[in-house]
Design a protein around this motif. Structure first.
Motif, PDB file in Angstrom:
ATOM      1  N   ALA A  52       4.298  53.919  24.325  1.00 25.35           N
ATOM      2  CA  ALA A  52       4.854  54.578  23.152  1.00 25.35           C
ATOM      3  C   ALA A  52       4.852  53.602  21.985  1.00 25.35           C
ATOM      4  O   ALA A  52       4.972  52.398  22.168  1.00 25.35           O
ATOM      5  CB  ALA A  52       6.289  55.026  23.443  1.00 25.35           C
ATOM      6  N   GLN A  53       4.696  54.130  20.803  1.00 29.22           N
ATOM      7  CA  GLN A  53       4.763  53.307  19.602  1.00 29.22           C
ATOM      8  C   GLN A  53       6.160  52.704  19.513  1.00 29.22           C
ATOM      9  O   GLN A  53       7.149  53.423  19.535  1.00 29.22           O
ATOM     10  CB  GLN A  53       4.485  54.171  18.367  1.00 29.22           C
ATOM     11  N   ALA A  54       6.246  51.398  19.433  1.00 25.95           N
ATOM     12  CA  ALA A  54       7.542  50.726  19.353  1.00 25.95           C
ATOM     13  C   ALA A  54       8.058  50.795  17.918  1.00 25.95           C
ATOM     14  O   ALA A  54       7.302  50.599  16.967  1.00 25.95           O
ATOM     15  CB  ALA A  54       7.401  49.283  19.794  1.00 25.95           C
ATOM     16  N   LEU A  55       9.341  51.091  17.772  1.00 26.50           N
ATOM     17  CA  LEU A  55       9.948  51.099  16.453  1.00 26.50           C
ATOM     18  C   LEU A  55      10.158  49.666  15.989  1.00 26.50           C
ATOM     19  O   LEU A  55      10.387  48.778  16.799  1.00 26.50           O
ATOM     20  CB  LEU A  55      11.297  51.812  16.497  1.00 26.50           C
ATOM     21  N   PRO A  56      10.109  49.428  14.682  1.00 22.99           N
ATOM     22  CA  PRO A  56      10.401  48.090  14.172  1.00 22.99           C
ATOM     23  C   PRO A  56      11.833  47.687  14.519  1.00 22.99           C
ATOM     24  O   PRO A  56      12.667  48.524  14.851  1.00 22.99           O
ATOM     25  CB  PRO A  56      10.241  48.245  12.661  1.00 22.99           C
ATOM     26  N   ALA A  57      12.109  46.410  14.401  1.00 26.00           N
ATOM     27  CA  ALA A  57      13.450  45.900  14.662  1.00 26.00           C
ATOM     28  C   ALA A  57      14.426  46.453  13.629  1.00 26.00           C
ATOM     29  O   ALA A  57      14.044  46.847  12.530  1.00 26.00           O
ATOM     30  CB  ALA A  57      13.447  44.378  14.615  1.00 26.00           C
ATOM     31  N   CYS A  58      15.690  46.476  14.016  1.00 26.29           N
ATOM     32  CA  CYS A  58      16.767  46.929  13.139  1.00 26.29           C
ATOM     33  C   CYS A  58      17.847  45.846  13.166  1.00 26.29           C
ATOM     34  O   CYS A  58      18.085  45.227  14.201  1.00 26.29           O
ATOM     35  CB  CYS A  58      17.320  48.258  13.654  1.00 26.29           C
ATOM     36  N   ALA A  59      18.497  45.632  12.038  1.00 25.47           N
ATOM     37  CA  ALA A  59      19.525  44.600  11.933  1.00 25.47           C
ATOM     38  C   ALA A  59      20.631  44.808  12.962  1.00 25.47           C
ATOM     39  O   ALA A  59      20.933  45.937  13.354  1.00 25.47           O
ATOM     40  CB  ALA A  59      20.121  44.606  10.531  1.00 25.47           C
ATOM     41  N   SER A  60      21.230  43.727  13.377  1.00 26.85           N
ATOM     42  CA  SER A  60      22.350  43.778  14.308  1.00 26.85           C
ATOM     43  C   SER A  60      23.509  44.553  13.676  1.00 26.85           C
ATOM     44  O   SER A  60      23.754  44.437  12.467  1.00 26.85           O
ATOM     45  CB  SER A  60      22.778  42.343  14.630  1.00 26.85           C
ATOM     46  N   ASN A  61      24.211  45.334  14.476  1.00 28.39           N
ATOM     47  CA  ASN A  61      25.375  46.106  14.031  1.00 28.39           C
ATOM     48  C   ASN A  61      25.033  47.064  12.884  1.00 28.39           C
ATOM     49  O   ASN A  61      25.807  47.222  11.941  1.00 28.39           O
ATOM     50  CB  ASN A  61      26.535  45.188  13.648  1.00 28.39           C
TER      51      ASN A  61
ATOM     52  N   ARG B 226      16.783  53.922  14.761  1.00 30.90           N
ATOM     53  CA  ARG B 226      17.183  53.006  15.831  1.00 30.90           C
ATOM     54  C   ARG B 226      18.639  52.628  15.563  1.00 30.90           C
ATOM     55  O   ARG B 226      18.994  52.275  14.449  1.00 30.90           O
ATOM     56  CB  ARG B 226      16.317  51.749  15.843  1.00 30.90           C
ATOM     57  N   ALA B 227      19.478  52.729  16.608  1.00 26.48           N
ATOM     58  CA  ALA B 227      20.909  52.432  16.462  1.00 26.48           C
ATOM     59  C   ALA B 227      21.271  51.134  17.186  1.00 26.48           C
ATOM     60  O   ALA B 227      21.067  51.028  18.385  1.00 26.48           O
ATOM     61  CB  ALA B 227      21.747  53.584  17.012  1.00 26.48           C
ATOM     62  N   ASN B 228      21.814  50.193  16.436  1.00 26.70           N
ATOM     63  CA  ASN B 228      22.339  48.955  17.013  1.00 26.70           C
ATOM     64  C   ASN B 228      23.862  48.917  16.897  1.00 26.70           C
ATOM     65  O   ASN B 228      24.467  47.850  16.881  1.00 26.70           O
ATOM     66  CB  ASN B 228      21.709  47.731  16.331  1.00 26.70           C
TER      67      ASN B 228
END
Length: 114
Positions: free
Chosen positions: A26-35, A71-73
């Motif tokens: 699957a296409q990986a989503l880019p990173a998302c900031a912590s919290n 994306r939820a962190n």
């Protein structure tokens, strides 16, 4: 000796086919900031990014009803005000690479909870 070689060839062939066989990822989503919860306008984490870090926020008009992926962190809630209040809780680790056909086409705001 011939039977031993045949077994070896079969095992080696199986390992090669298993290792080199087609792989669908699957296409990986880019990173998302912590919290934070990251929302992208288009699927697979493409297009403009909106980063939510807490509190109630009405989404900018270009994101209202137009969230293609997220994306939820952290925990939070996606809210739709179109006909009353419809709310979807989001937990740390939740994500969707194609959210536009789901609640992403309804979302108006993000908050800490429903």
């Amino acid at each position: 000796m011939n039977a031993r070689f045949t077994r070896f060839a079969l095992v080696a062939g199986t390992v090669v086919v298993t290792t080199l066989g087609p792989s669908v990822q699957a296409q990986a989503l880019p990173a998302c900031a912590s919290n934070a919860i990251c929302l992208w306008r288009f699927q697979d984490g493409t297009g403009e990014l909106y980063t939510w870090r807490g509190g109630y926020v009405d989404l900018p008009s270009r994101f209202t009803d137009h969230v293609g992926s997220f994306r939820a962190n952290r925990t939070g809630a996606f809210i739709d005000w179109a006909s009353g209040k419809e709310c979807h809780s989001v937990r740390r680790g939740d994500y969707a690479s194609n959210y536009s056909g789901r609640f992403g086409s309804k979302i108006d705001a993000v908050g800490d909870n429903c």
